[in-house]
Design an enzyme around this catalytic site. Structure first.
Site, PDB file in Angstrom:
ATOM      1  N   ASP A 102      86.391  27.315 111.871  1.00  0.00           N
ATOM      2  CA  ASP A 102      86.778  28.235 110.653  1.00  0.00           C
ATOM      3  C   ASP A 102      85.973  27.981 109.548  1.00  0.00           C
ATOM      4  OD1 ASP A 102      88.106  30.561 109.569  1.00  0.00           O
ATOM      5  OD2 ASP A 102      89.955  29.173 109.049  1.00  0.00           O
ATOM      6  N   ASN A 108      83.270  30.037 108.391  1.00  0.00           N
ATOM      7  CA  ASN A 108      81.606  30.713 108.352  1.00  0.00           C
ATOM      8  C   ASN A 108      81.674  31.505 106.965  1.00  0.00           C
ATOM      9  OD1 ASN A 108      81.344  29.448 110.674  1.00  0.00           O
ATOM     10  ND2 ASN A 108      81.251  31.230 111.955  1.00  0.00           N
ATOM     11  N   ARG A 147      83.207  31.701 104.307  1.00  0.00           N
ATOM     12  CA  ARG A 147      83.227  31.045 102.915  1.00  0.00           C
ATOM     13  C   ARG A 147      82.194  30.275 102.701  1.00  0.00           C
ATOM     14  NH1 ARG A 147      88.791  28.577 104.075  1.00  0.00           N
ATOM     15  NH2 ARG A 147      88.551  29.495 106.100  1.00  0.00           N
ATOM     16  N   TRP A 148      81.576  29.905 103.542  1.00  0.00           N
ATOM     17  CA  TRP A 148      80.418  28.855 103.710  1.00  0.00           C
ATOM     18  C   TRP A 148      79.290  29.915 103.135  1.00  0.00           C
ATOM     19  CZ3 TRP A 148      75.467  29.010 105.672  1.00  0.00           C
ATOM     20  CH2 TRP A 148      74.698  27.913 105.672  1.00  0.00           C
ATOM     21  N   HIS A 176      78.141  33.163 109.879  1.00  0.00           N
ATOM     22  CA  HIS A 176      78.494  33.069 111.378  1.00  0.00           C
ATOM     23  C   HIS A 176      76.986  32.654 112.313  1.00  0.00           C
ATOM     24  CE1 HIS A 176      82.284  34.841 110.737  1.00  0.00           C
ATOM     25  NE2 HIS A 176      81.573  36.141 110.739  1.00  0.00           N
ATOM     26  N   SER A 185      92.244  37.229 119.354  1.00  0.00           N
ATOM     27  CA  SER A 185      92.778  38.696 119.767  1.00  0.00           C
ATOM     28  C   SER A 185      93.002  39.348 118.408  1.00  0.00           C
ATOM     29  CB  SER A 185      93.970  38.521 120.586  1.00  0.00           C
ATOM     30  OG  SER A 185      94.676  37.724 120.295  1.00  0.00           O
ATOM     31  N   TRP A 210      89.881  41.317 115.850  1.00  0.00           N
ATOM     32  CA  TRP A 210      89.714  42.915 115.922  1.00  0.00           C
ATOM     33  C   TRP A 210      90.064  43.522 114.953  1.00  0.00           C
ATOM     34  CZ3 TRP A 210      86.642  44.668 119.740  1.00  0.00           C
ATOM     35  CH2 TRP A 210      86.852  43.946 121.208  1.00  0.00           C
ATOM     36  N   ARG A 263      89.092  42.841 112.017  1.00  0.00           N
ATOM     37  CA  ARG A 263      87.933  42.679 111.035  1.00  0.00           C
ATOM     38  C   ARG A 263      87.322  43.838 111.088  1.00  0.00           C
ATOM     39  NH1 ARG A 263      85.984  36.433 110.631  1.00  0.00           N
ATOM     40  NH2 ARG A 263      88.116  35.566 110.657  1.00  0.00           N
ATOM     41  N   LEU A 285      80.133  17.976 130.923  1.00  0.00           N
ATOM     42  CA  LEU A 285      81.160  18.402 129.865  1.00  0.00           C
ATOM     43  C   LEU A 285      81.489  19.884 130.656  1.00  0.00           C
ATOM     44  CD1 LEU A 285      82.245  18.136 126.904  1.00  0.00           C
ATOM     45  CD2 LEU A 285      80.240  19.439 126.358  1.00  0.00           C
ATOM     46  N   ARG A 344      96.792  25.668 109.932  1.00  0.00           N
ATOM     47  CA  ARG A 344      97.635  26.533 111.116  1.00  0.00           C
ATOM     48  C   ARG A 344      96.685  26.677 112.283  1.00  0.00           C
ATOM     49  NH1 ARG A 344      96.374  30.005 106.594  1.00  0.00           N
ATOM     50  NH2 ARG A 344      94.431  31.330 106.790  1.00  0.00           N
ATOM     51  N   SER A 378      96.694  29.589 114.101  1.00  0.00           N
ATOM     52  CA  SER A 378      96.135  31.260 114.271  1.00  0.00           C
ATOM     53  C   SER A 378      96.291  31.502 115.681  1.00  0.00           C
ATOM     54  CB  SER A 378      94.884  31.385 113.603  1.00  0.00           C
ATOM     55  OG  SER A 378      94.935  30.909 112.196  1.00  0.00           O
TER      56      SER A 378
HETATM   57  C1  IPE Z   1      90.876  31.654 113.840  1.00  0.00           C
HETATM   58  O1  IPE Z   1      90.093  31.863 112.616  1.00  0.00           O
HETATM   59  C2  IPE Z   1      90.070  32.461 114.849  1.00  0.00           C
HETATM   60  C3  IPE Z   1      88.836  31.788 115.470  1.00  0.00           C
HETATM   61  C4  IPE Z   1      88.394  30.652 114.784  1.00  0.00           C
HETATM   62  C5  IPE Z   1      88.187  32.339 116.370  1.00  0.00           C
HETATM   63  P1  IPE Z   1      90.657  33.049 111.641  1.00  0.00           P
HETATM   64  O2  IPE Z   1      89.697  32.976 110.554  1.00  0.00           O
HETATM   65  O3  IPE Z   1      90.786  34.299 112.340  1.00  0.00           O
HETATM   66  O4  IPE Z   1      92.123  32.642 111.215  1.00  0.00           O
HETATM   67  P2  IPE Z   1      93.132  33.290 110.227  1.00  0.00           P
HETATM   68  O5  IPE Z   1      93.262  34.661 109.996  1.00  0.00           O
HETATM   69  O6  IPE Z   1      92.585  32.650 108.707  1.00  0.00           O
HETATM   70  O7  IPE Z   1      94.296  32.794 110.273  1.00  0.00           O
HETATM   71  C1  IPE Z   2      85.320  31.494 111.785  1.00  0.00           C
HETATM   72  O1  IPE Z   2      84.952  31.703 110.263  1.00  0.00           O
HETATM   73  C2  IPE Z   2      84.607  32.361 112.647  1.00  0.00           C
HETATM   74  C3  IPE Z   2      85.628  33.530 113.120  1.00  0.00           C
HETATM   75  C4  IPE Z   2      86.828  33.567 112.935  1.00  0.00           C
HETATM   76  C5  IPE Z   2      85.253  34.201 114.317  1.00  0.00           C
HETATM   77  P1  IPE Z   2      85.571  32.923 109.344  1.00  0.00           P
HETATM   78  O2  IPE Z   2      84.655  34.136 109.723  1.00  0.00           O
HETATM   79  O3  IPE Z   2      87.065  33.029 109.720  1.00  0.00           O
HETATM   80  O4  IPE Z   2      85.264  32.641 108.120  1.00  0.00           O
HETATM   81  P2  IPE Z   2      86.196  32.473 107.046  1.00  0.00           P
HETATM   82  O5  IPE Z   2      87.610  31.825 107.342  1.00  0.00           O
HETATM   83  O6  IPE Z   2      86.480  33.704 106.480  1.00  0.00           O
HETATM   84  O7  IPE Z   2      85.556  31.516 105.644  1.00  0.00           O
HETATM   85 MG    MG Z   3      88.754  32.133 109.040  1.00  0.00          MG
END
Ligand code: IPE
Ligand code: IPE
Ligand code: MG
Length: 248
Positions: free
Chosen positions: A18, A20, A22-23, A35, A64, A67, A69, A129, A192, A194
């Site tokens: 998680d 990407n 915000r980074w 990403h 799941s 979607w 987004r 692995l 969490r 998620s």
């Molecule tokens: C969880 O991250 C899903 C993945 C890392 C693929 P999210 O960024 O989708 O989770 P929430 O929405 O913050 O709970």
């Molecule tokens: C994790 O990073 C990648 C996926 C959920 C696919 P995010 O895209 O959730 O990045 P943040 O949490 O919005 O920073």
């Molecule tokens: Mg996220």
């Protein structure tokens, strides 16, 4: 932290990758940039897991619920999975990595489904692995599909409702045959699950680390493995107290 210093290495590490977006935002870049960098972190961590002797590595790549987004971001994420498999499959295969995919694959477009099937098929006999890619994965969806399978067996007269056991449920999940994760790591400071591995995480150690996923590298991975080594797992039982002078 060096590999030699690590003891009690977990057999199965699962990671919620998680942060990407915000980074990238912090760098004034679009989310897609984060990403893309996240794929490089995947490479690094897969290698590190192999080096340290982790047997199973599960990576949450698309949920799941993702979607929800914007369509363009979904397309970016799908494109990156395809890019990762096309670029790295040969190398993963050469490194003896066995790829498995969990999630509802049959609702994916045929090009991505075929790539996932190819990755599994190419590497199926590899003994190194096991890299489990959670793609279009949601634990509640997985459980609902398992319940459907059980209901079909009951309807066909193959199974008595009262004979359903936790083991039978485990066997009907996408993770059938894969041991439960010893530790679940989530990057980016969110605390969490998620909808990740809800059934399988019953006794997993949870570890939340502050780094955004693109910043999670070898050092951070080894650090997490070291932290795991200090955890005491009881599984509902009691830990025998250390007795002074005992040799045990
Ligand atoms: C969880 O991250 C899903 C993945 C890392 C693929 P999210 O960024 O989708 O989770 P929430 O929405 O913050 O709970
Ligand atoms: C994790 O990073 C990648 C996926 C959920 C696919 P995010 O895209 O959730 O990045 P943040 O949490 O919005 O920073
Ligand atoms: Mg996220």
């Amino acid at each position: 932290m060096t590999i030699a210093e690590l003891s009690n290495v977990p057999k199965h590490v699962a990671i919620i990758m998680d942060g990407n977006g915000r980074w990238a935002n912090e760098r004034g870049q679009p989310r897609s940039f984060g990403h893309k960098q996240g794929v490089e972190a995947v490479r690094t961590v897969v290698r590190a897991a192999g080096e340290v002797g982790v047997k199973y590595l599960t990576l949450f790549a698309f949920s799941s619920e993702n979607w929800r987004r914007p369509e363009a971001e979904i397309q970016d994420l799908f494109g990156l999975l395809k890019f990762f498999i096309r670029r790295d499959l040969a190398e993963l295969h050469a490194s003896n990595v066995c790829i498995k995919v969990i999630g509802d694959r049959y609702r994916l477009a045929s090009d991505i489904l075929n790539l996932l099937l190819e990755a599994e098929e190419t590497t199926r006999n590899n003994g190194g692995l096991v890299l489990v890619i959670a793609f279009n994965y949601g634990a509640r969806d997985e459980l609902a599909r398992a319940v459907q399978a059980i209901a079909r067996d009951v309807e066909a007269g193959r199974l008595e409702p009262g004979a359903v056991t936790p083991e039978m449920i485990s066997q009907r999940l996408d993770t059938a045959g894969i041991p439960d994760p010893d530790v679940i790591i989530r990057t980016s400071g969110e605390e969490r699950l998620s909808n990740f591995l809800l059934w399988q995480s019953a006794y997993s150690e949870l570890m939340f680390v502050p780094e955004y996923w693109p910043d999670f590298g070898r050092e951070q991975f080894f650090e997490a493995i070291a932290r795991y080594g200090n955890r005491v797992r009881r599984f509902g039982a009691v830990t025998p107290p250390a007795v002074a002078g005992s040799q045990a």
